[in-house]
Design a protein around this motif. Structure first.
Motif, PDB file in Angstrom:
ATOM      1  N   PRO A   1      67.416 -55.739-114.151  1.00  0.00           N
ATOM      2  CA  PRO A   1      68.609 -55.282-113.424  1.00  0.00           C
ATOM      3  C   PRO A   1      68.244 -54.725-112.058  1.00  0.00           C
ATOM      4  O   PRO A   1      67.084 -54.386-111.798  1.00  0.00           O
ATOM      5  CB  PRO A   1      69.152 -54.174-114.336  1.00  0.00           C
ATOM      6  CG  PRO A   1      67.926 -53.604-114.980  1.00  0.00           C
ATOM      7  CD  PRO A   1      66.993 -54.773-115.191  1.00  0.00           C
TER       8      PRO A   1
ATOM      9  N   HIS B   1      74.456 -58.697-115.697  1.00  0.00           N
ATOM     10  CA  HIS B   1      73.456 -57.651-115.875  1.00  0.00           C
ATOM     11  C   HIS B   1      73.906 -56.614-116.902  1.00  0.00           C
ATOM     12  O   HIS B   1      73.090 -56.059-117.647  1.00  0.00           O
ATOM     13  CB  HIS B   1      73.182 -56.952-114.544  1.00  0.00           C
ATOM     14  CG  HIS B   1      72.224 -57.682-113.653  1.00  0.00           C
ATOM     15  ND1 HIS B   1      70.927 -57.967-114.022  1.00  0.00           N
ATOM     16  CD2 HIS B   1      72.370 -58.182-112.389  1.00  0.00           C
ATOM     17  CE1 HIS B   1      70.309 -58.608-113.039  1.00  0.00           C
ATOM     18  NE2 HIS B   1      71.169 -58.755-112.040  1.00  0.00           N
TER      19      HIS B   1
ATOM     20  N   SER C   1      66.855 -61.188-121.788  1.00  0.00           N
ATOM     21  CA  SER C   1      66.940 -60.059-120.874  1.00  0.00           C
ATOM     22  C   SER C   1      66.565 -60.478-119.457  1.00  0.00           C
ATOM     23  O   SER C   1      65.723 -61.361-119.254  1.00  0.00           O
ATOM     24  CB  SER C   1      65.999 -58.954-121.353  1.00  0.00           C
ATOM     25  OG  SER C   1      66.068 -57.829-120.514  1.00  0.00           O
TER      26      SER C   1
ATOM     27  N   PRO D   1      72.966 -51.313-117.374  1.00  0.00           N
ATOM     28  CA  PRO D   1      72.362 -52.627-117.619  1.00  0.00           C
ATOM     29  C   PRO D   1      72.227 -52.923-119.107  1.00  0.00           C
ATOM     30  O   PRO D   1      71.829 -52.068-119.899  1.00  0.00           O
ATOM     31  CB  PRO D   1      70.992 -52.512-116.939  1.00  0.00           C
ATOM     32  CG  PRO D   1      70.694 -51.048-116.913  1.00  0.00           C
ATOM     33  CD  PRO D   1      72.017 -50.375-116.744  1.00  0.00           C
ATOM     34  N   GLU D   2      72.619 -54.131-119.483  1.00  0.00           N
ATOM     35  CA  GLU D   2      72.449 -54.665-120.833  1.00  0.00           C
ATOM     36  C   GLU D   2      72.953 -53.708-121.906  1.00  0.00           C
ATOM     37  O   GLU D   2      72.321 -53.491-122.931  1.00  0.00           O
ATOM     38  CB  GLU D   2      70.982 -55.056-121.061  1.00  0.00           C
ATOM     39  CG  GLU D   2      70.531 -56.086-120.028  1.00  0.00           C
ATOM     40  CD  GLU D   2      69.218 -56.746-120.324  1.00  0.00           C
ATOM     41  OE1 GLU D   2      68.422 -56.185-121.101  1.00  0.00           O
ATOM     42  OE2 GLU D   2      68.963 -57.844-119.769  1.00  0.00           O
ATOM     43  N   TYR D   3      74.148 -53.167-121.660  1.00  0.00           N
ATOM     44  CA  TYR D   3      74.727 -52.209-122.595  1.00  0.00           C
ATOM     45  C   TYR D   3      75.820 -52.823-123.468  1.00  0.00           C
ATOM     46  O   TYR D   3      75.979 -52.451-124.625  1.00  0.00           O
ATOM     47  CB  TYR D   3      75.312 -51.004-121.847  1.00  0.00           C
ATOM     48  CG  TYR D   3      75.791 -49.929-122.788  1.00  0.00           C
ATOM     49  CD1 TYR D   3      74.900 -48.976-123.274  1.00  0.00           C
ATOM     50  CD2 TYR D   3      77.106 -49.907-123.263  1.00  0.00           C
ATOM     51  CE1 TYR D   3      75.316 -48.014-124.186  1.00  0.00           C
ATOM     52  CE2 TYR D   3      77.524 -48.948-124.173  1.00  0.00           C
ATOM     53  CZ  TYR D   3      76.622 -48.012-124.640  1.00  0.00           C
ATOM     54  OH  TYR D   3      77.026 -47.079-125.548  1.00  0.00           O
TER      55      TYR D   3
ATOM     56  N   THR E   1      68.551 -68.330-118.838  1.00  0.00           N
ATOM     57  CA  THR E   1      69.152 -67.191-119.543  1.00  0.00           C
ATOM     58  C   THR E   1      70.659 -67.336-119.652  1.00  0.00           C
ATOM     59  O   THR E   1      71.315 -66.570-120.353  1.00  0.00           O
ATOM     60  CB  THR E   1      68.819 -65.856-118.841  1.00  0.00           C
ATOM     61  OG1 THR E   1      69.376 -65.861-117.532  1.00  0.00           O
ATOM     62  CG2 THR E   1      67.310 -65.643-118.756  1.00  0.00           C
TER      63      THR E   1
ATOM     64  N   LYS F   1      74.497 -64.948-122.752  1.00  0.00           N
ATOM     65  CA  LYS F   1      73.251 -64.448-122.169  1.00  0.00           C
ATOM     66  C   LYS F   1      72.143 -64.605-123.197  1.00  0.00           C
ATOM     67  O   LYS F   1      72.165 -63.974-124.260  1.00  0.00           O
ATOM     68  CB  LYS F   1      73.407 -62.986-121.757  1.00  0.00           C
ATOM     69  CG  LYS F   1      72.205 -62.402-121.031  1.00  0.00           C
ATOM     70  CD  LYS F   1      72.529 -61.003-120.525  1.00  0.00           C
ATOM     71  CE  LYS F   1      71.407 -60.402-119.709  1.00  0.00           C
ATOM     72  NZ  LYS F   1      71.788 -59.076-119.143  1.00  0.00           N
TER      73      LYS F   1
ATOM     74  N   LEU G   1      75.575 -57.088-119.522  1.00  0.00           N
ATOM     75  CA  LEU G   1      75.703 -57.716-120.836  1.00  0.00           C
ATOM     76  C   LEU G   1      74.374 -57.675-121.588  1.00  0.00           C
ATOM     77  O   LEU G   1      73.312 -57.932-121.027  1.00  0.00           O
ATOM     78  CB  LEU G   1      76.147 -59.171-120.650  1.00  0.00           C
ATOM     79  CG  LEU G   1      76.515 -59.990-121.874  1.00  0.00           C
ATOM     80  CD1 LEU G   1      77.758 -59.421-122.548  1.00  0.00           C
ATOM     81  CD2 LEU G   1      76.733 -61.452-121.469  1.00  0.00           C
ATOM     82  N   LYS G   2      74.447 -57.360-122.884  1.00  0.00           N
ATOM     83  CA  LYS G   2      73.263 -57.391-123.739  1.00  0.00           C
ATOM     84  C   LYS G   2      72.761 -58.828-123.899  1.00  0.00           C
ATOM     85  O   LYS G   2      73.563 -59.778-123.882  1.00  0.00           O
ATOM     86  CB  LYS G   2      73.600 -56.858-125.135  1.00  0.00           C
ATOM     87  CG  LYS G   2      73.845 -55.378-125.242  1.00  0.00           C
ATOM     88  CD  LYS G   2      74.194 -55.024-126.686  1.00  0.00           C
ATOM     89  CE  LYS G   2      74.469 -53.547-126.851  1.00  0.00           C
ATOM     90  NZ  LYS G   2      74.876 -53.204-128.245  1.00  0.00           N
ATOM     91  N   PRO G   3      71.458 -59.044-124.081  1.00  0.00           N
ATOM     92  CA  PRO G   3      70.989 -60.366-124.484  1.00  0.00           C
ATOM     93  C   PRO G   3      71.669 -60.792-125.785  1.00  0.00           C
ATOM     94  O   PRO G   3      71.781 -60.008-126.725  1.00  0.00           O
ATOM     95  CB  PRO G   3      69.481 -60.152-124.677  1.00  0.00           C
ATOM     96  CG  PRO G   3      69.150 -58.978-123.813  1.00  0.00           C
ATOM     97  CD  PRO G   3      70.364 -58.081-123.872  1.00  0.00           C
TER      98      PRO G   3
END
Length: 474
Positions: A315, A233, A312, A184-186, A267, A309, A235-237
């Motif tokens: 996830p 999910h 946040s 998640p968000e990596y 978002t 995005k 994807l980083k903010p």
């Protein structure tokens, strides 16, 4: 080429309902029946655009720039005796044969980016056209996770990555829906070139509409919605998601993006692609997407959306069960020994943004940027294998030559066209005017084509089996 195509009546009716008012159905069906212009993309990991243009000039190939991809060209070449795919330049990875419109999603991914994209996910990567395009724009830096759900296509994906001299990739073989929960968000950016009904590919595949139905499109769209949620999910903010298909229906395109917006609200922002290239407004939708019909730019039908995005999101929960990681870092002393041997044997220096790992007797080079992921996911292939150890030292591997050799390398032998043919057919060669000892980098027409070893007056061929050609070419 496909003048005898039969269009299902329900398909034509569906297209007529969504065709923009400034386009005609007559032009649409006529465009679908014309052959595609062949197009290629220069692999700038291997050479510059200017160097390739000189090669094209020498061959008598006529190049026309593709406006949405600086490295892309429509190509007019005489293939009566040798196809472009069987040229030495293609087999050496100097260019990739890629349909022009399929270059657009990666161009959109990097559009107006002011900071380097250090971690990118390509969710549905095979056969590798967009993966290799991304890697070239990353300049082999950072980490590129290339996923392919179909196990049978991973081998083709890896062969193309290997041919193009890419060393910053990690390959996975999962359903693309796992990434949102597992990582998640990596990622700084995610490309989801989604599986689709392929309505836009009829110019190269006369059977593309053979099994067309509204029911099939509805089923595919359900899968696409699950995939785009997972990609979001992962994807980083502040990151960018590009969603693309080679189909035309709104259900698989605009409606999938609308589903994402409905699910995640504010978002999600749609970035307009109006300035991706000079004529982009011709295919621009009211949301800022590109909905490309075959008659617009004389290419395949395609859809491209660039999505940002903004914040946040929570996830999905997941329980991870990872087996024991089979690699371990090479010790500092061993790393120094390997580095010195590689330089002495082949004049190659290891990059500073990668580290050596070992598994049994194999030595691998992993991107440093991959290390945080090693405890989070299992990969089917990572980085490049550079050596096998044996009692007398190291047996260097093919990708050392294709990914690490610099233009000024002196541990090389340049061969002629007859020897190059033999080489690509997996045979040992006997250069007439040179001889030597130990490992050697084999070059043809100034391009690295492999790694060999002198045995008497012949060079023993070490070309990987997946790159060997069993037929006559160039």
């Amino acid at each position: 080429m496909h003048s005898n195509i039969t269009f299902p009546e329900r398909f034509l009716s569906s297209m007529a309902d969504i065709l923009p008012s400034h386009l005609s159905m007559e032009d649409f069906t006529a465009a679908c029946q014309r052959p595609l212009r062949k197009s290629i993309r220069v692999n700038t990991l291997k050479l510059s655009i200017q160097q390739f243009q000189q090669i094209a000039h020498n061959h008598g190939w006529q190049l026309t720039p593709i406006p949405w991809c600086q490295e892309g060209f429509w190509i007019d070449a005489d293939e009566s005796s040798v196809s472009l795919g069987n040229t030495a330049e293609h087999m050496a990875g100097l260019f990739y044969i890629q349909e022009a419109s399929s270059m657009m999603p990666v161009s959109a991914l990097f559009h107006h980016n002011t900071a380097p994209l250090e971690a990118i996910l390509d969710t549905a990567a095979a056969p590798g056209s967009k993966t290799t395009q991304i890697a070239a724009l990353m300049e082999n830096q950072g980490i590129l996770v290339a996923n392919e759900y179909s196990a049978s296509r991973v081998k083709v994906l890896h062969a193309n990555i290997e041919r193009c001299g890419i060393r910053n990739t990690a390959l996975t073989n999962y359903d693309g829906c796992v990434f949102g929960a597992w990582l998640p968000e990596y990622f700084d950016a995610v490309l989801l070139d989604a599986p689709c009904s392929g309505e836009g590919t009829i110019r190269k595949d006369a059977d593309a509409l053979k099994n067309w139905s509204h029911e099939a499109i509805t089923s595919i769209a359900t899968t696409q919605k699950a995939l785009i949620e997972s990609a979001f999910h992962a994807l980083k903010p502040g990151g960018i998601l590009v969603y693309s298909t080679c189909t035309l229906s709104r259900e698989e395109n605009q409606d999938v993006c609308a589903h994402l917006k409905h699910t995640f609200g504010d978002t999600v922002t749609f970035d307009s692609l109006h300035d991706l290239f000079p004529e982009a407004k011709t295919s621009l939708t009211e949301e800022g997407f590109l909905h490309i019909w075959p008659q617009m730019y004389d290419c395949e039908g395609f859809f491209v959306a660039r999505i940002r995005k903004n914040a946040s999101v929570t996830p999905p929960d997941v329980t991870k069960r990872l087996g024991k990681f089979p690699f371990r870092k090479v010790s500092r002393n061993m790393a120094n020994t390997i580095s010195e041997a590689l330089y002495n044997d082949l004049g190659v220096t290891l990059p500073t943004d990668a580290r050596l790992w070992e598994r049994d007797k194999d030595i691998w080079l992993f991107p440093t940027a991959l290390e945080p992921l090693l405890s989070e996911m299992r990969f089917s292939r990572m980085g490049i294998k550079i050596a096998e150890t044996h009692k007398k030292g190291f047996r260097w591997q093919h990708q050392v030559a294709t990914t690490l050799v610099q233009n000024d390398n002196t541990h090389r032998v340049d061969i002629g066209i007859n020897e190059a043919r033999e080489w690509f057919m997996g045979r040992d060669i006997r250069p007439e005017t040179v001889s030597g000892s130990g490992e050697v980098i084999v070059c043809f027409d100034n391009a690295v084509i492999g790694l060999g070893k002198w045995v008497g007056n012949r060079i023993k061929n070490a070309l990987p089996r997946e790159l060997v050609r069993d037929k006559t070419f160039f």
